[in-house]
Design a protein around this motif. Structure first.
Motif, PDB file in Angstrom:
ATOM      1  N   GLY A   1       0.820  -1.201   0.000  1.00 32.68           N
ATOM      2  CA  GLY A   1       0.000   0.000   0.000  1.00 32.68           C
ATOM      3  C   GLY A   1       0.854   1.250   0.000  1.00 32.68           C
ATOM      4  N   THR A   2       0.290   2.358   0.469  1.00 35.63           N
ATOM      5  CA  THR A   2       0.963   3.651   0.345  1.00 35.63           C
ATOM      6  C   THR A   2       1.555   4.180   1.647  1.00 35.63           C
ATOM      7  N   ASN A   3       1.274   3.533   2.761  1.00 37.76           N
ATOM      8  CA  ASN A   3       1.813   4.020   4.024  1.00 37.76           C
ATOM      9  C   ASN A   3       3.273   3.589   4.174  1.00 37.76           C
ATOM     10  N   ASN A   4       4.150   4.555   4.404  1.00 36.69           N
ATOM     11  CA  ASN A   4       5.588   4.276   4.471  1.00 36.69           C
ATOM     12  C   ASN A   4       5.971   3.366   5.632  1.00 36.69           C
ATOM     13  N   GLN A   5       5.327   3.529   6.766  1.00 36.94           N
ATOM     14  CA  GLN A   5       5.653   2.682   7.918  1.00 36.94           C
ATOM     15  C   GLN A   5       5.203   1.242   7.686  1.00 36.94           C
ATOM     16  N   VAL A   6       4.049   1.075   7.060  1.00 33.22           N
ATOM     17  CA  VAL A   6       3.571  -0.273   6.728  1.00 33.22           C
ATOM     18  C   VAL A   6       4.553  -0.929   5.760  1.00 33.22           C
TER      19      VAL A   6
ATOM     20  N   TYR B   1       7.297  -8.112  17.426  1.00 29.16           N
ATOM     21  CA  TYR B   1       6.742  -7.065  16.560  1.00 29.16           C
ATOM     22  C   TYR B   1       6.037  -5.993  17.405  1.00 29.16           C
ATOM     23  N   LEU B   2       5.620  -6.356  18.614  1.00 29.64           N
ATOM     24  CA  LEU B   2       4.918  -5.405  19.477  1.00 29.64           C
ATOM     25  C   LEU B   2       5.831  -4.272  19.950  1.00 29.64           C
ATOM     26  N   ASN B   3       7.126  -4.415  19.759  1.00 21.19           N
ATOM     27  CA  ASN B   3       8.080  -3.368  20.139  1.00 21.19           C
ATOM     28  C   ASN B   3       8.130  -2.226  19.128  1.00 21.19           C
ATOM     29  N   TRP B   4       7.450  -2.379  18.013  1.00 27.00           N
ATOM     30  CA  TRP B   4       7.459  -1.374  16.951  1.00 27.00           C
ATOM     31  C   TRP B   4       6.184  -0.530  17.031  1.00 27.00           C
ATOM     32  N   SER B   5       6.165   0.599  16.314  1.00 23.19           N
ATOM     33  CA  SER B   5       4.973   1.453  16.269  1.00 23.19           C
ATOM     34  C   SER B   5       3.809   0.688  15.636  1.00 23.19           C
ATOM     35  N   LYS B   6       2.604   1.180  15.829  1.00 26.21           N
ATOM     36  CA  LYS B   6       1.396   0.488  15.339  1.00 26.21           C
ATOM     37  C   LYS B   6       1.434   0.264  13.827  1.00 26.21           C
ATOM     38  N   LYS B   7       1.843   1.252  13.065  1.00 29.69           N
ATOM     39  CA  LYS B   7       1.860   1.112  11.596  1.00 29.69           C
ATOM     40  C   LYS B   7       2.942   0.126  11.149  1.00 29.69           C
ATOM     41  N   ILE B   8       4.090   0.139  11.807  1.00 32.43           N
ATOM     42  CA  ILE B   8       5.142  -0.828  11.476  1.00 32.43           C
ATOM     43  C   ILE B   8       4.680  -2.225  11.869  1.00 32.43           C
ATOM     44  N   GLN B   9       4.001  -2.343  13.006  1.00 36.96           N
ATOM     45  CA  GLN B   9       3.411  -3.631  13.396  1.00 36.96           C
ATOM     46  C   GLN B   9       2.472  -4.130  12.303  1.00 36.96           C
TER      47      GLN B   9
ATOM     48  N   LEU C   1       2.734  -7.638  10.318  1.00 32.63           N
ATOM     49  CA  LEU C   1       1.618  -8.588  10.254  1.00 32.63           C
ATOM     50  C   LEU C   1       1.125  -8.785   8.826  1.00 32.63           C
ATOM     51  N   LEU C   2       1.187  -7.729   8.022  1.00 31.75           N
ATOM     52  CA  LEU C   2       0.842  -7.862   6.603  1.00 31.75           C
ATOM     53  C   LEU C   2       1.774  -8.857   5.927  1.00 31.75           C
ATOM     54  N   HIS C   3       3.065  -8.754   6.214  1.00 30.42           N
ATOM     55  CA  HIS C   3       4.044  -9.678   5.648  1.00 30.42           C
ATOM     56  C   HIS C   3       3.685 -11.122   6.008  1.00 30.42           C
ATOM     57  N   ARG C   4       3.351 -11.339   7.256  1.00 31.26           N
ATOM     58  CA  ARG C   4       2.971 -12.685   7.703  1.00 31.26           C
ATOM     59  C   ARG C   4       1.698 -13.151   7.012  1.00 31.26           C
TER      60      ARG C   4
END
Length: 191
Positions: free
Chosen positions: A11-16, A31-39, A43-46
């Motif tokens: 998608g278009t969100n840089n953190q995602v 993964y919970l140690n990262w910001s919500k968007k990076i999380q 999770l998208l990768h998984r």
């Protein structure tokens, strides 16, 4: 899917996008140690990996490599799918991969300091040798396959796997197109 496929589906969100890129090095609940968007990207990768690993069209391609390249069918097919993604987009032009790849590199450059060390090390080679752009050519895919073969100490001629693709290109293309349509739908519900 390999690097290009994951990035395209981010998608278009840089953190995602960044989270999706580093996800293989983020284990379990860390993964919970990262910001919500990076999380969300992790999770998208998984989600993409899970969908891919159980998709009938992807599995058909993967199994074609088993006789000649036991245990590496999935790795080979992931790389082949980045090539097929390029071919699909050159044909259908639903996105401009040339511009998107520039954006991917810009985003990843901005997040480089946050990358886990093993990902940062790999990314330096990806960026230097422009892997994402090289996946559009047969020679680029063969180089990627050979690199995997050498790094895994499996084979120094893993590029021969592409011969199997060339012999059955119509089936690989058809399966990829069906898979790609399905995974885009799957990802759209996640994002």
């Amino acid at each position: 899917m390999n690097y290009l496929g994951h990035l395209v589906l981010s998608g278009t969100n840089n953190q995602v996008l960044f989270g999706n890129f580093i996800a293989d090095s983020v284990k379990g609940k860390s993964y919970l140690n990262w910001s919500k968007k990076i999380q969300k990207g992790i999770l998208l990768h998984r989600c993409i990996d899970h969908f891919t690993d159980s998709n009938i069209y992807y599995l058909r391609g993967k199994r074609r490599f088993y006789d000649d390249f036991p245990k590496l069918g999935g790795i080979i097919n992931d790389i082949i799918y980045d090539y097929l993604l390029w071919q699909y987009e050159l044909k259908h032009q639903s996105i401009d991969l040339f511009d998107e790849i520039k954006r991917f590199y810009r985003v990843l450059d901005d997040f480089k300091i946050m990358m886990p060390e093993n990902i940062r090390h790999m990314y330096s080679y990806m960026r230097r040798d422009d892997w994402l752009l090289s996946y559009q050519t047969i020679s680029g895919i063969k180089m990627a396959l050979n690199g995997i073969g050498v790094r895994t100490k499996y084979s120094n001629n893993l590029s021969n796997a592409f011969d199997l693709v060339e012999k059955d290109m119509d089936n690989f293309n058809n399966e990829f197109e069906l898979f790609y349509k399905q995974i885009k739908t799957e990802v759209s519900t996640f994002l």
